[in-house]
Write an enzyme that holds these catalytic residues in place. Structure first.
Site, PDB file in Angstrom:
ATOM      1  N   ARG A  88     -10.233  54.899 -65.070  1.00 12.92           N
ATOM      2  CA  ARG A  88      -9.457  53.919 -65.827  1.00 12.92           C
ATOM      3  C   ARG A  88      -8.726  54.556 -67.004  1.00 12.92           C
ATOM      4  O   ARG A  88      -8.016  53.868 -67.728  1.00 12.92           O
ATOM      5  CB  ARG A  88     -10.395  52.856 -66.363  1.00 12.92           C
ATOM      6  CG  ARG A  88     -10.120  51.475 -65.728  1.00 12.92           C
ATOM      7  CD  ARG A  88     -11.246  50.623 -66.135  1.00 12.92           C
ATOM      8  NE  ARG A  88     -11.106  49.224 -66.108  1.00 12.92           N
ATOM      9  CZ  ARG A  88     -11.789  48.442 -65.272  1.00 12.92           C
ATOM     10  NH1 ARG A  88     -12.500  48.962 -64.309  1.00 12.92           N
ATOM     11  NH2 ARG A  88     -11.721  47.155 -65.388  1.00 12.92           N
ATOM     12  N   ARG A 127     -11.319  32.365 -60.511  1.00 13.58           N
ATOM     13  CA  ARG A 127     -12.625  33.028 -60.356  1.00 13.58           C
ATOM     14  C   ARG A 127     -13.680  32.328 -61.221  1.00 13.58           C
ATOM     15  O   ARG A 127     -14.813  32.129 -60.790  1.00 13.58           O
ATOM     16  CB  ARG A 127     -12.482  34.502 -60.770  1.00 13.58           C
ATOM     17  CG  ARG A 127     -13.726  35.312 -60.571  1.00 13.58           C
ATOM     18  CD  ARG A 127     -13.393  36.779 -60.415  1.00 13.58           C
ATOM     19  NE  ARG A 127     -13.244  37.442 -61.694  1.00 13.58           N
ATOM     20  CZ  ARG A 127     -12.706  38.652 -61.859  1.00 13.58           C
ATOM     21  NH1 ARG A 127     -12.229  39.312 -60.818  1.00 13.58           N
ATOM     22  NH2 ARG A 127     -12.616  39.206 -63.029  1.00 13.58           N
TER      23      ARG A 127
HETATM   24  P1  AMP Z   1     -14.406  45.389 -63.913  1.00 17.05           P
HETATM   25  O1  AMP Z   1     -15.604  44.744 -63.295  1.00 17.05           O
HETATM   26  O2  AMP Z   1     -13.884  46.560 -63.129  1.00 17.05           O
HETATM   27  O3  AMP Z   1     -13.317  44.392 -64.247  1.00 17.05           O
HETATM   28  O4  AMP Z   1     -14.886  46.006 -65.308  1.00 17.05           O
HETATM   29  C1  AMP Z   1     -15.431  45.180 -66.296  1.00 17.05           C
HETATM   30  C2  AMP Z   1     -15.525  45.947 -67.607  1.00 17.05           C
HETATM   31  O5  AMP Z   1     -16.379  47.097 -67.434  1.00 17.05           O
HETATM   32  C3  AMP Z   1     -14.224  46.523 -68.141  1.00 17.05           C
HETATM   33  O6  AMP Z   1     -13.441  45.577 -68.856  1.00 17.05           O
HETATM   34  C4  AMP Z   1     -14.747  47.625 -69.059  1.00 17.05           C
HETATM   35  O7  AMP Z   1     -15.307  47.108 -70.248  1.00 17.05           O
HETATM   36  C5  AMP Z   1     -15.904  48.179 -68.226  1.00 17.05           C
HETATM   37  N1  AMP Z   1     -15.465  49.243 -67.291  1.00 17.05           N
HETATM   38  C6  AMP Z   1     -15.476  49.201 -65.936  1.00 17.05           C
HETATM   39  N2  AMP Z   1     -15.031  50.345 -65.412  1.00 17.05           N
HETATM   40  C7  AMP Z   1     -14.730  51.139 -66.474  1.00 17.05           C
HETATM   41  C8  AMP Z   1     -14.204  52.439 -66.597  1.00 17.05           C
HETATM   42  N3  AMP Z   1     -13.892  53.193 -65.522  1.00 17.05           N
HETATM   43  N4  AMP Z   1     -14.014  52.935 -67.856  1.00 17.05           N
HETATM   44  C9  AMP Z   1     -14.337  52.219 -68.944  1.00 17.05           C
HETATM   45  N5  AMP Z   1     -14.811  50.973 -68.898  1.00 17.05           N
HETATM   46  C10 AMP Z   1     -15.014  50.428 -67.677  1.00 17.05           C
END
Ligand code: AMP
Length: 203
Positions: A88, A127
């Site tokens: 990310r 969602r």
């Molecule tokens: P997601 O479920 O992919 O939408 O991720 C939810 C939250 O997890 C994000 O808003 C970040 O706070 C954290 N997160 C997930 N993947 C990453 C990543 N690769 N780098 C940093 N934070 C992450």
């Protein structure tokens, strides 16, 4: 097969990752899921992760990279994986390249789901409603304030990751605004027709 799936929050990465898992028999690695699990721990680090995630900001590169490296070194990841939500940041992408290189592994595909930002809020609200109807706990970051932070983080920190892979000629972009099945079909086509353009790990 090792795949990276990129796209803004609400683009449908999780749903599409499940279809990819079914078709190609790879492991689904969602850093969001890993971090949500880590955030359950009643420790200083667990609480910090929980707080950061609820705000919509990104968790530190160091923590996320450590979690991914640990996970892909496990036996079940040998059959291949799809990374959903990672890398990310460009720093995560560069470190990940180095890790793969050290392990003599390569990325086979990088697929981007393209979705107009204006529709994302609507998708997230759907969602939220679905979660409510099914009695599933609502995500702490599925609200208007956190979504704004998540989109800002995407624009500032994650969009450059797309440019990073595009510059290497390995990026496949798919229109994520189509019906779910059509998006899935386009992803499968992108994977099946790509002449396995392995991402060069040496920079
Ligand atoms: P997601 O479920 O992919 O939408 O991720 C939810 C939250 O997890 C994000 O808003 C970040 O706070 C954290 N997160 C997930 N993947 C990453 C990543 N690769 N780098 C940093 N934070 C992450």
């Amino acid at each position: 097969m090792r795949i990276v799936l990129l796209g803004p929050p609400g683009a449908g990465k999780g749903t599409q990752a499940e279809s990819i898992v079914k078709k190609y028999g790879v492991l689904h690695l969602s850093t969001g899921d890993m971090l949500r699990a880590a955030a359950q721990a009643d420790t200083e680090i667990g609480r910090k992760i929980k707080q950061t995630m609820a705000s919509g900001a990104l968790v530190s590169d160091r923590l996320v990279i450590a979690a991914v490296v640990e996970r892909i070194s496990q036996d079940d990841a040998r059959k291949g994986f799809i990374l959903d939500g990672f890398p990310r940041t460009v720093s995560q992408a560069v470190t990940f390249d180095d890790v793969l290189h050290t392990e003599h592994l390569e990325l086979d595909h990088v697929v981007e789901l393209q979705v107009d930002e204006k529709v994302l809020l609507g998708r997230i609200l759907i969602r939220v409603n679905e979660a409510k109807e099914r009695g599933i706990a609502q995500r702490a970051d599925d609200n208007q304030d956190s979504l704004k932070v998540r989109l800002d983080a995407y624009r500032a920190q994650t969009a450059p990751v797309i440019d990073y892979y595009r510059a290497r000629g390995v990026l496949k972009s798919v229109d994520g605004l189509q019906q779910i099945e059509r998006v899935t079909a386009d992803i499968f086509r992108a994977i099946d027709t790509a002449a396995s353009p392995k991402v060069a790990m040496r920079r």
